[in-house]
Design an enzyme around this catalytic site. Structure first.
Site, PDB file in Angstrom:
ATOM      1  N   PHE A   1      -1.632  15.900   5.215  1.00  0.00           N
ATOM      2  CA  PHE A   1      -2.125  15.215   3.622  1.00  0.00           C
ATOM      3  C   PHE A   1      -0.568  15.328   2.791  1.00  0.00           C
ATOM      4  CE2 PHE A   1      -3.664  14.654  -0.365  1.00  0.00           C
ATOM      5  CZ  PHE A   1      -4.680  13.679  -0.094  1.00  0.00           C
TER       6      PHE A   1
ATOM      7  N   GLU B   1       0.671  -1.252  -0.025  1.00  0.00           N
ATOM      8  CA  GLU B   1      -0.040  -0.008  -0.021  1.00  0.00           C
ATOM      9  C   GLU B   1       0.742   1.046   0.051  1.00  0.00           C
ATOM     10  OE1 GLU B   1      -2.625   1.423  -0.425  1.00  0.00           O
ATOM     11  OE2 GLU B   1      -4.502   0.590   0.388  1.00  0.00           O
ATOM     12  N   ASP B   2       0.436   2.285  -0.244  1.00  0.00           N
ATOM     13  CA  ASP B   2       0.897   3.564  -0.519  1.00  0.00           C
ATOM     14  C   ASP B   2       0.839   4.127   1.109  1.00  0.00           C
ATOM     15  OD1 ASP B   2      -1.730   4.215  -0.212  1.00  0.00           O
ATOM     16  OD2 ASP B   2      -1.690   5.791  -1.949  1.00  0.00           O
TER      17      ASP B   2
ATOM     18  N   ASP C   1      -4.036   5.156   6.620  1.00  0.00           N
ATOM     19  CA  ASP C   1      -4.465   6.417   7.175  1.00  0.00           C
ATOM     20  C   ASP C   1      -5.480   5.939   8.337  1.00  0.00           C
ATOM     21  OD1 ASP C   1      -4.950   9.406   7.474  1.00  0.00           O
ATOM     22  OD2 ASP C   1      -6.424   9.317   6.078  1.00  0.00           O
TER      23      ASP C   1
ATOM     24  N   ARG D   1       1.435  12.456  -8.413  1.00  0.00           N
ATOM     25  CA  ARG D   1       1.919  11.235  -8.162  1.00  0.00           C
ATOM     26  C   ARG D   1       3.248  10.842  -8.553  1.00  0.00           C
ATOM     27  NH1 ARG D   1      -2.514   7.774  -6.733  1.00  0.00           N
ATOM     28  NH2 ARG D   1      -4.454   8.165  -8.025  1.00  0.00           N
TER      29      ARG D   1
HETATM   30  P1  IMP Z   1      -7.507   4.852   4.779  1.00  0.00           P
HETATM   31  O1  IMP Z   1      -8.601   3.805   4.029  1.00  0.00           O
HETATM   32  O2  IMP Z   1      -8.275   5.996   5.506  1.00  0.00           O
HETATM   33  O3  IMP Z   1      -6.451   4.054   5.699  1.00  0.00           O
HETATM   34  O4  IMP Z   1      -6.955   5.605   3.288  1.00  0.00           O
HETATM   35  C1  IMP Z   1      -6.131   4.809   2.532  1.00  0.00           C
HETATM   36  C2  IMP Z   1      -5.938   5.584   1.223  1.00  0.00           C
HETATM   37  O5  IMP Z   1      -6.397   6.954   1.437  1.00  0.00           O
HETATM   38  C3  IMP Z   1      -4.661   5.694   0.618  1.00  0.00           C
HETATM   39  O6  IMP Z   1      -4.520   4.510  -0.170  1.00  0.00           O
HETATM   40  C4  IMP Z   1      -4.705   6.994  -0.205  1.00  0.00           C
HETATM   41  O7  IMP Z   1      -5.263   6.775  -1.544  1.00  0.00           O
HETATM   42  C5  IMP Z   1      -5.641   7.848   0.595  1.00  0.00           C
HETATM   43  N1  IMP Z   1      -4.977   8.765   1.292  1.00  0.00           N
HETATM   44  C6  IMP Z   1      -4.847   8.745   2.848  1.00  0.00           C
HETATM   45  N2  IMP Z   1      -4.026   9.672   3.284  1.00  0.00           N
HETATM   46  C7  IMP Z   1      -3.533  10.518   2.289  1.00  0.00           C
HETATM   47  C8  IMP Z   1      -2.382  11.294   2.062  1.00  0.00           C
HETATM   48  O8  IMP Z   1      -1.987  12.022   2.916  1.00  0.00           O
HETATM   49  N3  IMP Z   1      -2.072  11.590   0.841  1.00  0.00           N
HETATM   50  C9  IMP Z   1      -2.753  11.113  -0.360  1.00  0.00           C
HETATM   51  N4  IMP Z   1      -3.594   9.954  -0.246  1.00  0.00           N
HETATM   52  C10 IMP Z   1      -3.913   9.632   0.976  1.00  0.00           C
HETATM   53 MG    MG Z   2      -5.679   8.399  -3.396  1.00  0.00          MG
END
Ligand code: IMP
Ligand code: MG
Length: 179
Positions: A151, A98-99, A102, A164
């Protein structure tokens, strides 16, 4: 530096060093095992491309694409599969790449979804982790960097599908969000 960037949070040099360490750890941990690396589109592609080139054991690659309903900077927890794996996983040790983790909702969904397919093992790897934002408990097995609640873009991460391609992990200027 790109005109929309306020600050570099994690530099390309720091990323390179850390990705090497992660690749070495994964190579050690999965030695002799049939490893399937699952990249989560689109955010993980840059990290994935660097990471797999630091892994020295045989592996195969596949991809999933998911979308979470919600605004562009928050996630709602409702996740939808846009693209599924092309291969079955019962005979594989699966590593999700994963990237960023969050709230953890996306990864939780992916873990439950893939666990139901009964892989030999299932672990997670992310380049970034924002622990302060976590809403659900998820296990992160390999983590690049913990970052504060802000962010970020670059190194695969987007804001409205932009940025990106930036080589560093960066914080945007606040006015970018107000456009
Ligand atoms: P989660 O489900 O809230 O853990 O979010 C995961 C997804 O939200 C990641 O795979 C990203 O695509 C997006 N995301 C969350 N935080 C960021 C950020 O700081 N920058 C860019 N994308 C984010
Ligand atoms: Mg995204």
């Amino acid at each position: 530096m790109h005109q929309d960037i306020e600050q570099v949070l994690v530099s390309r040099e720091q990323i390179k060093t850390r990705v090497k360490e992660l690749g070495a750890a994964i190579s050690r941990d999965y030695a002799g095992k049939d490893l399937l690396v699952v990249g989560i589109l689109k955010g993980a592609i840059i990290f994935l491309a660097d990471l797999v080139r630091e892994i020295t054991i045989p592996l195969t690659l596949d991809f999933m694409a998911v979308s979470s309903y919600g605004s562009s900077t928050t996630s709602s927890g409702a996740v939808r599969i846009l693209k599924d794996l092309e291969v079955p996983v019962e005979d594989k040790h699966v590593l999700i790449v994963e990237d960023i983790v969050d709230t953890g909702l996306t990864l939780k969904y992916l873990l439950e979804n893939l666990r139901a397919r009964q892989p030999l093992s299932l672990r997670t790897c992310t380049i970034l982790d924002k622990p302060e934002r976590r809403m659900v408990d998820v296990e992160v097995d390999y983590r690049g960097f913990c970052i504060p609640d802000c962010f970020v873009v670059g190194y695969g991460l987007d804001y409205a599908q932009q940025y990106r391609h930036l080589p560093d992990i960066c914080v945007l200027k606040p006015e970018v969000y107000r456009r």
